[in-house]
Motif scaffolding. Structure first.
Motif, PDB file in Angstrom:
ATOM      1  N   PHE C  15     -62.698  84.346  -7.226  1.00  0.00           N
ATOM      2  CA  PHE C  15     -61.549  84.377  -6.695  1.00  0.00           C
ATOM      3  C   PHE C  15     -61.092  83.341  -5.821  1.00  0.00           C
ATOM      4  N   LEU C  16     -62.024  82.937  -5.083  1.00  0.00           N
ATOM      5  CA  LEU C  16     -61.406  81.676  -4.016  1.00  0.00           C
ATOM      6  C   LEU C  16     -60.858  80.522  -4.846  1.00  0.00           C
ATOM      7  N   LEU C  18     -59.222  80.757  -7.320  1.00  0.00           N
ATOM      8  CA  LEU C  18     -57.901  80.838  -7.603  1.00  0.00           C
ATOM      9  C   LEU C  18     -56.876  80.730  -6.759  1.00  0.00           C
ATOM     10  N   LEU C  19     -57.473  81.268  -5.268  1.00  0.00           N
ATOM     11  CA  LEU C  19     -56.753  80.852  -4.129  1.00  0.00           C
ATOM     12  C   LEU C  19     -56.382  79.715  -4.000  1.00  0.00           C
ATOM     13  N   ILE C  21     -56.116  77.439  -6.000  1.00  0.00           N
ATOM     14  CA  ILE C  21     -55.465  76.901  -7.182  1.00  0.00           C
ATOM     15  C   ILE C  21     -53.835  77.209  -6.735  1.00  0.00           C
TER      16      ILE C  21
END
Lengths: 163, 475, 106
Positions: C15-16, C18-19, C21
């Protein structure tokens, strides 16, 4: 585990909202919400002290800095709102897709293998800060001084307007 | 003891901001001069100085490196800091502004001194950020539009770089469990199966350092920042800031044995070669004096990284020696450009010509700097390039060694082009009453030129004392 | 136990990244300087949480916390300087778009 999945998904959604809203002030407030969610995640990861710092400084002080910057540059922000709102959606429609693709790719390839540290680390955060990482404290002091001079030079001194 | 170099500077910055402010404003320049000279003395006499204060700093909590690499870096910081200070005195007329500038310069030097002595990956990041923050402020010091443009580009790329570095710190923490250099060294030396997390962490940290040192695909910010910054800041940036914040950390990681995997070495070699070539080719096209020097700076950083890629002790020695030479020579050339600009008010090389006749000192020192950086004997630049080529050859990288030799011809060509445009040929019209630049420009350029000549001629004598111990790893 | 922690860290990593990005995308896509600063903040949030998560799974949370506290202070000062630069650009050009920053080329 489920709780963390929820909070991390919320984090991503809030980040998307921050990117997508047209009004800068609203974006700054979404950013504050992102900080609040980070704080909650930190709190549940057993780090209350860092969480307090995150809440007071990132959700508080940084939002104040953003809002004052936005109001200092308000003139263009208004214009930008009108023109950018239309092109906005076109530009950011790719963001969720990019994130989805990379997310799936990462999910398939990610295989992290942790090695727990051999030494038993110091568990009291106060001891770590004050006794083991004094160099960091010194660094914090110096960077705050740099910030003071930044305010003096960047905000206080006059501009020589030569457009 | 190196801690004193941070504490003294910090105390000085704090004291000169106390009342009576009018008095301290007057002495700020001299105080900074004294402190930087003190640092110079300290580097040469590390033991004999302040033995009584030894106990103060022997506390384990401020663990610090004090090997020859740090000493060479401290020496370069002191020299370039002094040069920038002298040029700032000539460049900045207003007393208030000079005071602010001196404070920022001291803070920047504190940051760099800290960076080259820390023993922890995160503290390294912290001091790097101190230097960066001070430098952004210094770039926009004169508040013109180009400076803001350069500073903002630097700001954004640095933000991405530091994020990558912090992600690297996070991954390293998750796999190694600690961030101190010793822990890293032990982990990479003893672990049979280095986990992917640690390798990716190091790669991310390296990617951040690549951006910080302006290697080629990430070099977009560098020419703009160098060109638009006020002259003393350009000297500081080109001479030492990018070197200590990007390249030093790479050398340090290499000496810790973190860059052992073959793929990382190949990465360094490829990036180094690309940087040398593209930096040199871009320098050939430039019309702006400082922008040309900025591209030349990119190209020279490529040599340092190429030498690191050899992965041997000789390679590290070559990298460190070239880093020192580059600090001397690039600040010399930037002082020359500042001297020319102070008299003519322009940096456009097309509008220059034959200035050597009117500015003999500037012209002569600039020739020395240009020849030295192109690797012409007997100047010091020749020796460092020779060490790099030998290191590459001995490591079996024959093509890269040949490439390094050929690329130094490119360096020679753009440096000679610059000399022909600016200093030689017929004096162009309108500059009949051109005078030599002020004493504060001549003094640093003469000293820097003497250093490169002395180092070049004396190299056979100092090779055993100064250069080689650098490569031997000692804490 | 170790398997659980591995899974948790993998989740955070996923998830991080993705954050991160999202932040990089925001920086590259936008033309507004303040939005670039916001993107920078999103990236910093991601690495802050990554460090805390790394500390949590390796039972090293005290070290991670002390690092993050320092990091937050640094973040504020750097953002302050960035905001100062943006305000300066606005004062000089009357614009806070990337277009105001296209003088130098080559």
């Amino acid at each position: 585990m489920t709780f963390f999945v929820l909070i991390l998904s919320a984090l991503l959604l809030v980040a998307l909202a921050t990117a997508l809203v047209a009004d800068l002030l609203v974006a700054a407030i979404w950013l504050a919400l992102l900080s609040v969610l980070t704080t909650i995640a930190m709190f549940y990861l057993n780090s209350p002290l860092a969480a307090v710092f995150e809440l007071s400084i990132c959700a508080g002080l940084i939002t104040v800095i953003f809002i004052s910057t936005i109001s200092l540059t308000r003139l263009t922000s208004n214009q930008e709102k009108k023109t950018a709102a239309r092109t906005r959606l076109k530009k950011y429609i790719w963001l969720p897709m990019v994130m989805l693709v990379i997310g799936i790719a990462l999910y398939l390839t990610l295989d992290i293998n942790l090695t727990l540290p051999l030494l038993t680390p110091e568990t009291d955060v106060r001891k770590v800060i004050w006794n083991l990482r004094q160099f960091d404290l010194l660094g914090m002091l110096i960077i705050l001084l740099v910030g003071v001079f930044g305010v003096v030079v960047l905000f206080k001194e006059k501009f020589n307007n030569e457009r | 003891m190196t801690l004193l170099l941070i504490i003294f500077f910090l105390a000085a910055v704090l004291i000169i901001n106390l009342p009576p402010k009018a008095f301290f404003k007057k002495i700020a320049f001299w105080l900074a001069l004294f402190l930087l000279l003190l640092q110079l003395v300290f580097v040469f006499l590390p033991r004999s100085l302040w033995t009584g204060l030894n106990t103060l700093c022997s506390s384990n909590n401020f663990s610090m490196v004090q090997d020859s690499l740090s000493m060479v870096m401290l020496l370069s910081i002191a020299i370039v800091g002094l040069v920038a200070l002298l040029v700032a005195k000539a460049h900045i007329k207003s007393e208030n502004k000079l005071f602010n500038f001196v404070c920022l310069l001291l803070l920047c030097c504190i940051g760099m001194n800290g960076m080259v002595v820390v023993t922890d990956l995160f503290t390294l990041y912290l001091f790097l950020e101190i230097v960066a923050a001070a430098v952004y402020i210094m770039i926009v010091f004169e508040k013109n539009q180009n400076a803001y443009e350069g500073a903002f580009k630097y700001f954004i790329l640095s933000a991405i770089a530091t994020t990558l570095m912090l992600a690297g710190v996070g991954l390293t923490l998750s796999t190694v469990g600690a961030l101190s250099f010793t822990a890293l060294q032990i982990y990479f030396a003893n672990t049979a199966q280095i986990s992917a997390g640690a390798t990716i962490g190091v790669l991310l940290f390296m990617a951040g350092l690549f951006i910080k040192s302006g290697l080629v695909p990430f070099h977009g910010w560098l020419p703009d920042a160098y060109q638009a910054a006020p002259n003393p800041v350009s000297i500081l940036l080109a001479g030492i800031v990018t070197k200590s914040s990007g390249v030093y950390a790479l050398v340090r990681l290499g000496m810790l044995g973190v860059l052992v995997p073959e793929s990382l070495k190949t990465l360094l070699l490829a990036f180094g070669a690309a940087t040398i070539l593209i930096g040199a080719l871009a320098a050939l096209w430039q019309k702006d004096f400082k922008r040309m020097l900025a591209y030349s700076s990119i190209s020279q950083v490529g040599y340092i990284v190429l030498s690191l890629g050899a992965g041997t002790l000789l390679g590290y020695a070559g990298a460190i020696f070239h880093m020192f030479n580059h600090a001397i020579l690039k600040s010399l050339l930037f002082v020359n450009s500042a001297a020319v600009e102070s008299r003519t008010g322009t940096r456009d090389m097309d509008a220059m010509g034959g200035f050597a006749a009117k500015m003999p000192w500037t012209g002569a020192t600039s020739v020395i700097g240009a020849l030295s950086i192109s690797g012409i004997p007997p100047f010091s630049g020749f020796w460092s390039k020779l060490v790099i080529v030998i290191a590459l050859w001995k490591a079996g990288l024959h093509y890269y060694a040949a490439f390094a030799i050929l690329a130094s011809l490119l360096t020679l060509s753009y440096m000679l082009y610059m000399q022909r445009k600016v200093f030689f040929g017929k004096l162009i019209e309108g500059y009949d009453d051109l005078r030599e630049a002020g004493f504060l420009y001549i003094l640093p350029s003469v000293i820097l030129a003497l250093i490169t000549i002395g180092l070049g001629i004396g190299f056979p004598f100092i090779v055993g004392t100064m250069l080689m111990p650098v490569a031997i790893f000692n804490w | 136990m170790n398997g659980d922690l591995n899974q948790l860290f993998g989740l955070f990593l996923l998830f991080l990244s993705l954050l991160l990005i999202a932040g990089v995308y925001l920086i590259t896509a936008t033309r507004n300087l303040i939005r670039i600063l916001i993107g920078m903040e999103i990236m910093t949030k991601a690495v802050t949480l990554l460090i805390i998560a790394a500390g949590y799974v390796t039972a090293n949370i005290a070290l991670a916390q002390s690092i993050v506290i320092t990091l937050i202070i640094v973040e504020v000062v750097v953002l302050l300087v960035g905001a100062g630069i943006v305000v300066g650009v606005f004062m000089l050009t009357g614009d806070i778009s990337v277009k105001a920053l296209k003088n130098m080329r080559g």
